[in-house]
Design a protein around this motif. Structure first.
Motif, mmCIF file in Angstrom:
data_model
loop_
_atom_site.group_PDB
_atom_site.id
_atom_site.type_symbol
_atom_site.label_atom_id
_atom_site.label_comp_id
_atom_site.label_asym_id
_atom_site.label_seq_id
_atom_site.Cartn_x
_atom_site.Cartn_y
_atom_site.Cartn_z
ATOM 1 N N SER A 36 10.346 5.614 -3.736
ATOM 2 C CA SER A 36 9.094 4.876 -3.784
ATOM 3 C C SER A 36 8.739 4.553 -2.344
ATOM 4 C CB SER A 36 9.295 3.598 -4.588
ATOM 5 O OG SER A 36 8.124 2.826 -4.538
ATOM 6 N N MET A 37 7.547 4.944 -1.938
ATOM 7 C CA MET A 37 7.171 4.807 -0.522
ATOM 8 C C MET A 37 5.967 3.891 -0.393
ATOM 9 S SD MET A 37 7.544 8.807 0.503
ATOM 10 C CE MET A 37 9.114 9.673 0.376
ATOM 11 N N HIS A 38 6.168 2.775 0.236
ATOM 12 C CA HIS A 38 5.088 1.799 0.397
ATOM 13 C C HIS A 38 5.214 1.050 1.713
ATOM 14 C CE1 HIS A 38 5.002 2.288 -4.019
ATOM 15 N NE2 HIS A 38 3.718 2.026 -3.878
ATOM 16 N N SER A 39 4.059 0.660 2.248
ATOM 17 C CA SER A 39 4.025 -0.365 3.287
ATOM 18 C C SER A 39 3.965 -1.706 2.581
ATOM 19 C CB SER A 39 2.765 -0.244 4.150
ATOM 20 O OG SER A 39 2.704 1.010 4.755
ATOM 21 N N HIS A 40 4.487 -2.720 3.247
ATOM 22 C CA HIS A 40 4.490 -4.057 2.647
ATOM 23 C C HIS A 40 3.984 -5.077 3.647
ATOM 24 C CE1 HIS A 40 7.465 -1.912 0.133
ATOM 25 N NE2 HIS A 40 6.992 -2.682 -0.827
ATOM 26 N N GLY A 41 3.615 -6.227 3.129
ATOM 27 C CA GLY A 41 3.200 -7.293 4.026
ATOM 28 C C GLY A 41 3.076 -8.613 3.291
ATOM 29 N N ALA A 42 2.974 -9.665 4.058
ATOM 30 C CA ALA A 42 2.768 -11.004 3.498
ATOM 31 C C ALA A 42 1.704 -11.680 4.346
ATOM 32 C CB ALA A 42 4.063 -11.799 3.533
ATOM 33 N N VAL A 43 0.711 -12.246 3.669
ATOM 34 C CA VAL A 43 -0.396 -12.884 4.377
ATOM 35 C C VAL A 43 -0.447 -14.360 4.001
ATOM 36 C CG1 VAL A 43 -2.873 -12.861 4.818
ATOM 37 C CG2 VAL A 43 -1.684 -10.712 4.328
ATOM 38 N N PHE A 44 -0.563 -15.196 5.014
ATOM 39 C CA PHE A 44 -0.655 -16.647 4.828
ATOM 40 C C PHE A 44 -1.996 -17.104 5.385
ATOM 41 C CE2 PHE A 44 3.693 -15.332 5.038
ATOM 42 C CZ PHE A 44 4.340 -16.076 4.067
ATOM 43 N N ALA A 45 -2.693 -17.934 4.619
ATOM 44 C CA ALA A 45 -4.032 -18.352 5.038
ATOM 45 C C ALA A 45 -4.189 -19.857 4.938
ATOM 46 C CB ALA A 45 -5.093 -17.673 4.176
ATOM 47 N N GLU A 46 -4.952 -20.387 5.892
ATOM 48 C CA GLU A 46 -5.357 -21.799 5.837
ATOM 49 C C GLU A 46 -6.868 -21.847 5.705
ATOM 50 O OE1 GLU A 46 -3.976 -25.201 8.574
ATOM 51 O OE2 GLU A 46 -5.887 -24.555 9.454
ATOM 52 N N VAL A 47 -7.351 -22.644 4.777
ATOM 53 C CA VAL A 47 -8.798 -22.856 4.692
ATOM 54 C C VAL A 47 -9.093 -24.337 4.829
ATOM 55 C CG1 VAL A 47 -9.157 -20.871 3.168
ATOM 56 C CG2 VAL A 47 -8.903 -23.155 2.176
ATOM 57 N N LYS A 48 -10.304 -24.613 5.283
ATOM 58 C CA LYS A 48 -10.802 -25.984 5.284
ATOM 59 C C LYS A 48 -12.101 -25.995 4.495
ATOM 60 C CE LYS A 48 -8.272 -27.513 9.233
ATOM 61 N NZ LYS A 48 -8.226 -28.207 10.534
ATOM 62 N N PHE A 89 0.848 -1.195 0.000
ATOM 63 C CA PHE A 89 0.000 0.000 0.000
ATOM 64 C C PHE A 89 0.882 1.243 0.000
ATOM 65 C CE2 PHE A 89 -3.303 3.017 1.146
ATOM 66 C CZ PHE A 89 -4.344 2.545 0.356
ATOM 67 N N PRO A 90 0.507 2.247 -0.795
ATOM 68 C CA PRO A 90 1.307 3.471 -0.815
ATOM 69 C C PRO A 90 1.166 4.262 0.482
ATOM 70 C CG PRO A 90 -0.649 3.721 -2.189
ATOM 71 C CD PRO A 90 -0.634 2.295 -1.711
ATOM 72 N N CYS A 91 2.023 5.230 0.648
ATOM 73 C CA CYS A 91 2.045 6.024 1.887
ATOM 74 C C CYS A 91 1.798 7.492 1.568
ATOM 75 C CB CYS A 91 3.401 5.908 2.573
ATOM 76 S SG CYS A 91 3.979 4.227 2.768
ATOM 77 N N PRO A 92 0.582 7.841 1.190
ATOM 78 C CA PRO A 92 0.339 9.253 0.909
ATOM 79 C C PRO A 92 0.339 10.082 2.184
ATOM 80 C CG PRO A 92 -1.714 8.040 0.797
ATOM 81 C CD PRO A 92 -0.633 7.032 1.046
ATOM 82 N N MET A 93 0.546 11.354 2.028
ATOM 83 C CA MET A 93 0.427 12.299 3.134
ATOM 84 C C MET A 93 -0.367 13.478 2.645
ATOM 85 S SD MET A 93 3.810 13.087 5.361
ATOM 86 C CE MET A 93 3.264 14.369 6.483
ATOM 87 N N PHE A 94 -1.209 14.010 3.507
ATOM 88 C CA PHE A 94 -1.926 15.232 3.169
ATOM 89 C C PHE A 94 -1.284 16.368 3.964
ATOM 90 C CE2 PHE A 94 -4.695 11.603 2.635
ATOM 91 C CZ PHE A 94 -5.170 11.786 1.354
ATOM 92 N N ALA A 95 -1.868 17.545 3.890
ATOM 93 C CA ALA A 95 -1.320 18.667 4.648
ATOM 94 C C ALA A 95 -2.171 18.885 5.891
ATOM 95 C CB ALA A 95 -1.318 19.921 3.783
ATOM 96 N N ALA A 96 -1.532 19.205 6.997
ATOM 97 C CA ALA A 96 -2.283 19.426 8.235
ATOM 98 C C ALA A 96 -1.596 20.477 9.096
ATOM 99 C CB ALA A 96 -2.414 18.132 9.018
ATOM 100 N N ASP A 97 -2.403 21.101 9.939
ATOM 101 C CA ASP A 97 -1.914 22.065 10.927
ATOM 102 C C ASP A 97 -2.349 21.624 12.317
ATOM 103 O OD1 ASP A 97 -1.075 23.799 8.844
ATOM 104 O OD2 ASP A 97 -3.149 24.513 8.656
#
Ligand code: MOS
Length: 748
Positions: A603-615, A445-453
């Motif tokens: 390039s600014m992103h969060s990263h992750g890895a997801v592992f799933a088990e289903v039955k 997911f990208p890492c946008p920033m807005f402006a704030a005060d």
């Protein structure tokens, strides 16, 4: 590494602590005031009448019957609707959409407002609305994506995504020794925050006070002001608590504007709260997509090409095209890369951003396609991703500001037990005979920033008040933001009063794009720093201060005391410094935004890895997600408890996306037949078992001053593909349409 100097930010003892949310007790004891809890004197209740066809015209409304009902005070229709100063088709702010406010008798989607009824009681207005008994001249509704109707998207502006092309795509296809060409479909999903959209509007002359849940208070003020032809500063919004937003509460919507108009017309306060059913239409949704993915690999299982074409549903009168194909832009190193979008206009409300817009739908398709490609290559899906790991941003070669994805893969796989996974499908059964499968997906997911005060005020007793308009959607932002503020002031958390959720406060920016903590937090941090800087100047100039003469030395603050940096023997308390200076308080201001140069460099992103088990039940084909492990690297984690809760929430939405959520249209009328929580399924507790989140340590000196990447949306992203891939691994069936239903597996 790049040579940009990071802004060194030191945190105190508050950031990083798993503080329980500060508004929790108010919420669970019912003292937190949400929009619709406000009932000013002399209140009128508004009920809006949604169209029950998706395309055509309203030919008759029984206005007389509604008006005759006791307690009904006004029936607003296109025939008598007072003028608005602004054009409902204009887009006054960054995230605006064209709104339906009874401009004419046409119907462009089911659920569109066709009248507004006002009553002395909610019951009277509801009954009046029922008596309107609309008749229509209906035309055939278009509610299914038809390839023949697709048109390219003209890029430009919000909701019209540009594609990318890097490298020689034709050559990439030609160079492939193995290739897949697969099409995935995702369904329309509707934001169903616990709190439905509402507004309580009161006018005083040309000043408008609103209680309205909003993810961007100042932007919403500007939007409402535009429609009523008043300056933005004439609009005040109170939004102390929100019951969720998910992207749908960033902007003014038609029903809300109509209620404000009714308040103006009647000279009385008006309250409107949408019913659950009314949420399906006028307030945005995640548009349906059909995505074609063509991937090729060489003999070493290196990707020669990722070619991702997204086709998305949008409305007949506005643009929001789910930027699904863009999910393929940043993730894997491929010889060539192409993403492109087309859109089909349907008789539906305009889609909009919904938690992880683009990424959620796009990654669902991409991660399944990657699994199919790994299967074709005959290698483990994790190994396949590692062989195609992007060390720099694909196509552009830009460095990442930080990227701990490899660690996410390793830690997640270890925790899950991935190494024991058989390569082929249908190899595992549990003791009850259920087919068991393991799948994985990558999250980005990208890492946008807005402006704030923000503003910080140190008081004479050494406590502080910090202020920003920033809202808390329910994710715990106020707690995390207060932790940042407390550290910037060198104060324990209980010495910091946090005031937010009001448009008269400094502009806290937009709570969206997973950028809220970085944006509003950055402003709060700067405001606290401004207080400390001024305090240092006062102390250094004060002959009675132990810090006298410290001159240009840097100061640090902790536990309500100011220290010469690196010299613990010299300190002074905040309260003493202010008392000697005769100051009742000291005010600091701060703001935050990202310099465009920084965004260009990395390039600014969060990263992750997801592992799933289903039955999967081999006879009934019922699917249960029995276990998920998500490992995420998202820069600095301000509050591990709240961040984990955000990530879990995202993963649960992944379950929802993969197995449950779908708005189904009746092809005859275009109406959504399951527009309620009986028919529109979201996961319940029984669907959610064995979820685990790991946050992987990541220092990012470039993404922003605080090193925060954001956790609001990424949890969904890899989860959908992981579940679908696990279903394949359990059953041997690739279902290329979401949600994956029992009947899809029964007939596969
Ligand atoms: Mo969001 S979909 O950035 O609120």
């Amino acid at each position: 590494m790049p040579d940009t100097l990071a802004h060194p930010v030191r945190f105190g003892s508050n950031a990083g602590q798993p503080v329980t949310r500060r508004d929790g007790i108010a919420k669970v004891t019912g003292t937190a005031t949400f929009t619709a809890d406000n009932s000013p004197e002399n209140l009128l209740h508004a009920v809006y009448v949604p169209a029950t066809i998706a395309r055509g015209r309203v030919t008759h409304l029984d206005v007389a019957a509604a008006e005759a009902h006791p307690g009904v005070t006004m029936v607003m229709t296109p025939g008598n609707r007072p003028a608005l100063q602004g054009d409902p088709s204009a887009k006054p702010t960054m995230f605006s959409f064209r709104i339906e406010v009874l401009q004419d008798d046409s119907v462009r989607y089911a659920g569109q407002p066709i009248a507004l009824v006002l009553g002395e009681t909610l019951e009277a207005a509801t009954e009046g609305a029922r008596l309107l008994n609309p008749r229509y001249a209906a035309e055939p509704a278009r509610t299914r994506i038809d390839d023949d109707e697709a048109a390219p998207v003209e890029p430009g502006g919000f909701g019209r995504p540009a594609g990318v092309e890097h490298g020689d795509v034709a050559a990439g296809h030609a160079a492939a020794t193995k290739a897949i060409d697969v099409t995935y479909e995702t369904s329309a999903q509707y934001h169903n925050a616990m709190e439905t959209h509402a507004v309580v509007a009161q006018w005083e002359g040309d000043k408008l006070s609103l209680d309205v849940p909003s993810q961007a208070l100042l932007m919403s003020c500007a939007g409402y002001a535009y429609f009523f032809g008043i300056p933005a500063e004439n609009v005040t919004i109170r939004a102390p608590y929100l019951g969720g937003g998910f992207g749908s509460k960033a902007i003014p919507t038609g029903p809300q504007v109509l209620a404000i108009l009714a308040a103006k017309e009647t000279g009385r306060p008006v309250k409107l709260m949408l019913t659950r059913q009314q949420m399906f239409g006028p307030v945005g949704h995640r548009g349906a997509t059909r995505q074609r993915l063509r991937l090729g690999i060489d003999d070493g299982a290196a990707l020669t090409v990722i070619d991702h074409e997204g086709l998305a549903a949008t409305s007949s009168f506005d643009d929001f095209v789910e930027p699904a194909a863009n999910a393929s832009q940043g993730l894997y190193a491929a010889g060539a890369l192409r993403s492109a979008h087309r859109a089909v206009r349907l008789d539906v409300g305009t889609p909009g951003p919904m938690r992880a817009p683009g990424e959620a739908s796009g990654s669902a398709a991409l991660e399944c396609a990657m699994d199919e490609m790994a299967e074709a290559a005959g290698i483990d899906p994790l190994e396949f991703r590692l062989r195609n790991y992007a060390e720099t941003e694909p196509g552009t070669g830009k460095p990442y500001s930080s990227k701990a994805l490899r660690e996410c893969y390793m830690q997640g796989a270890e925790r899950f037990g991935w190494s024991g996974r058989p390569l082929l499908p249908r190899q595992m059964k549990d003791e009850n005979g259920l087919l068991t499968g393991w799948g994985m997906g990558t999250a980005l997911f990208p890492c946008p920033m807005f402006a704030a005060d923000a503003r910080a005020t140190l008081r004479s007793d050494g406590s502080a008040l910090v202020e920003t308009s920033a809202i808390d959607m329910g994710q715990g932002a106020w707690t995390a933001l207060a932790q940042i503020a407390a550290d910037s002031l060198g104060l324990p958390l209980d010495m910091v009063e946090f005031r937010a959720g009001h448009s008269s406060l400094p502009d806290g920016g937009v709570a969206g794009g997973s950028g809220h903590t970085a944006t509003a937090g950055g402003a709060l941090h700067a405001a606290g720093g401004d207080v400390i800087r001024q305090l240092g100047e006062i102390a250094a100039a004060d002959p009675e201060s132990p810090l006298h003469g410290a001159g240009n030395a840097a100061f640090s603050a902790r536990d309500g005391r100011l220290y010469v940096d690196g010299d613990d023997s010299r300190s002074d308390s905040f309260a003493d410094i202010l008392a000697r200076a005769g100051s009742a308080e000291l005010v600091g201001n701060g703001s935050a935004s990202r310099a465009p140069e920084d965004a260009e460099k990395f390039s600014m992103h969060s990263h992750g890895a997801v592992f799933a088990e289903v039955k999967v039940d081999p006879d009934l084909c019922q699917v249960r997600v029995t276990r998920m492990v998500g490992a995420f690297a998202a820069g600095r984690i301000i509050n591990p408890k709240l961040a984990e809760s955000q990530l879990l929430g995202g993963m649960i939405w992944g379950i929802s996306f993969a197995l449950h959520e779908e708005a189904k249209h009746d092809p005859r009328t275009g109406r959504i037949v399951n527009a309620d929580f009986a028919g529109y399924h979201v996961p319940v507790n029984a669907d959610v078992t064995g979820l685990e989140v790991l946050t992987v340590h990541e220092d990012d000196p470039y993404v922003n001053a605080l090193g925060i990447k954001g956790v609001g949306e990424i949890g969904i992203v890899g989860s959908v593909g992981a579940i679908a891939n696990a279903i394949w691994h359990a059953t041997g069936h690739r279902i290329r349409r979401f949600p994956i239903r029992i009947e899809d597996l029964l007939t596969a």
